[in-house]
Design a protein around this motif. Structure first.
Motif, mmCIF file in Angstrom:
data_model
loop_
_atom_site.group_PDB
_atom_site.id
_atom_site.type_symbol
_atom_site.label_atom_id
_atom_site.label_comp_id
_atom_site.label_asym_id
_atom_site.label_seq_id
_atom_site.Cartn_x
_atom_site.Cartn_y
_atom_site.Cartn_z
ATOM 1 N N THR A 12 -4.303 -8.097 14.394
ATOM 2 C CA THR A 12 -3.978 -7.385 13.168
ATOM 3 C C THR A 12 -5.057 -7.642 12.125
ATOM 4 O O THR A 12 -5.678 -8.699 12.096
ATOM 5 C CB THR A 12 -2.596 -7.824 12.643
ATOM 6 N N PHE A 60 -4.205 -7.252 8.996
ATOM 7 C CA PHE A 60 -3.433 -7.637 7.825
ATOM 8 C C PHE A 60 -3.048 -9.107 7.914
ATOM 9 O O PHE A 60 -2.729 -9.623 8.968
ATOM 10 C CB PHE A 60 -2.160 -6.785 7.713
ATOM 11 N N THR A 61 -3.051 -9.741 6.768
ATOM 12 C CA THR A 61 -2.644 -11.147 6.701
ATOM 13 C C THR A 61 -1.152 -11.213 6.375
ATOM 14 O O THR A 61 -0.514 -10.210 6.054
ATOM 15 C CB THR A 61 -3.447 -11.891 5.613
ATOM 16 N N GLU A 62 -0.649 -12.399 6.442
ATOM 17 C CA GLU A 62 0.771 -12.610 6.129
ATOM 18 C C GLU A 62 1.056 -12.250 4.669
ATOM 19 O O GLU A 62 2.104 -11.705 4.342
ATOM 20 C CB GLU A 62 1.121 -14.077 6.410
ATOM 21 N N GLU A 63 0.088 -12.534 3.817
ATOM 22 C CA GLU A 63 0.249 -12.202 2.390
ATOM 23 C C GLU A 63 0.348 -10.691 2.194
ATOM 24 O O GLU A 63 1.127 -10.220 1.371
ATOM 25 C CB GLU A 63 -0.932 -12.773 1.595
ATOM 26 N N ASP A 64 -0.428 -9.920 2.968
ATOM 27 C CA ASP A 64 -0.353 -8.458 2.873
ATOM 28 C C ASP A 64 1.031 -7.956 3.276
ATOM 29 O O ASP A 64 1.579 -7.031 2.657
ATOM 30 C CB ASP A 64 -1.417 -7.804 3.760
ATOM 31 N N PHE A 65 1.625 -8.555 4.299
ATOM 32 C CA PHE A 65 2.969 -8.164 4.713
ATOM 33 C C PHE A 65 4.000 -8.481 3.636
ATOM 34 O O PHE A 65 4.915 -7.694 3.378
ATOM 35 C CB PHE A 65 3.347 -8.839 6.035
ATOM 36 N N ARG A 66 3.863 -9.628 3.029
ATOM 37 C CA ARG A 66 4.800 -9.992 1.955
ATOM 38 C C ARG A 66 4.691 -9.022 0.778
ATOM 39 O O ARG A 66 5.688 -8.594 0.209
ATOM 40 C CB ARG A 66 4.530 -11.415 1.476
ATOM 41 N N PHE A 118 3.678 -5.932 0.913
ATOM 42 C CA PHE A 118 4.251 -4.656 1.354
ATOM 43 C C PHE A 118 5.778 -4.690 1.286
ATOM 44 O O PHE A 118 6.406 -3.741 0.821
ATOM 45 C CB PHE A 118 3.786 -4.364 2.787
ATOM 46 N N GLU A 119 6.356 -5.805 1.728
ATOM 47 C CA GLU A 119 7.811 -5.947 1.665
ATOM 48 C C GLU A 119 8.305 -5.832 0.241
ATOM 49 O O GLU A 119 9.286 -5.144 -0.038
ATOM 50 C CB GLU A 119 8.233 -7.309 2.229
#
Length: 80
Positions: free
Chosen positions: A62, A64-70, A72-73
């Protein structure tokens, strides 16, 4: 009669006559010309070509990093 027909159509080896004819000529190509002709004819066939190396596939991961997912959420679902 069949035997005579066979002897008429029998394959003849012309090697000696051909060699005599070819050796009779006085022109001999120089070493440089011979090498040039050999280089031009070498490697034209597909069997003489080296096998093409397959491009190495990068491991799929991926971008995207974990921060990007957070982030987005939070923006999409409204969760903190």
């Amino acid at each position: 009669s069949d035997l005579e027909e066979y002897h008429k159509k029998k394959a003849v080896n012309h090697l000696r006559a051909n060699l005599r004819y070819m050796l009779k000529g006085r022109f001999v190509a120089s070493k440089a010309i011979t090498e040039q002709v050999l280089a031009q004819n070498r490697g034209r066939k597909s069997k003489d070509q080296p096998p093409k190396k397959a491009a190495k596939k990068k491991p799929e991961g991926t971008v995207f990093t974990e921060e990007d997912f957070r982030k987005f959420e939070r923006e999409y679902f409204g969760r903190p």
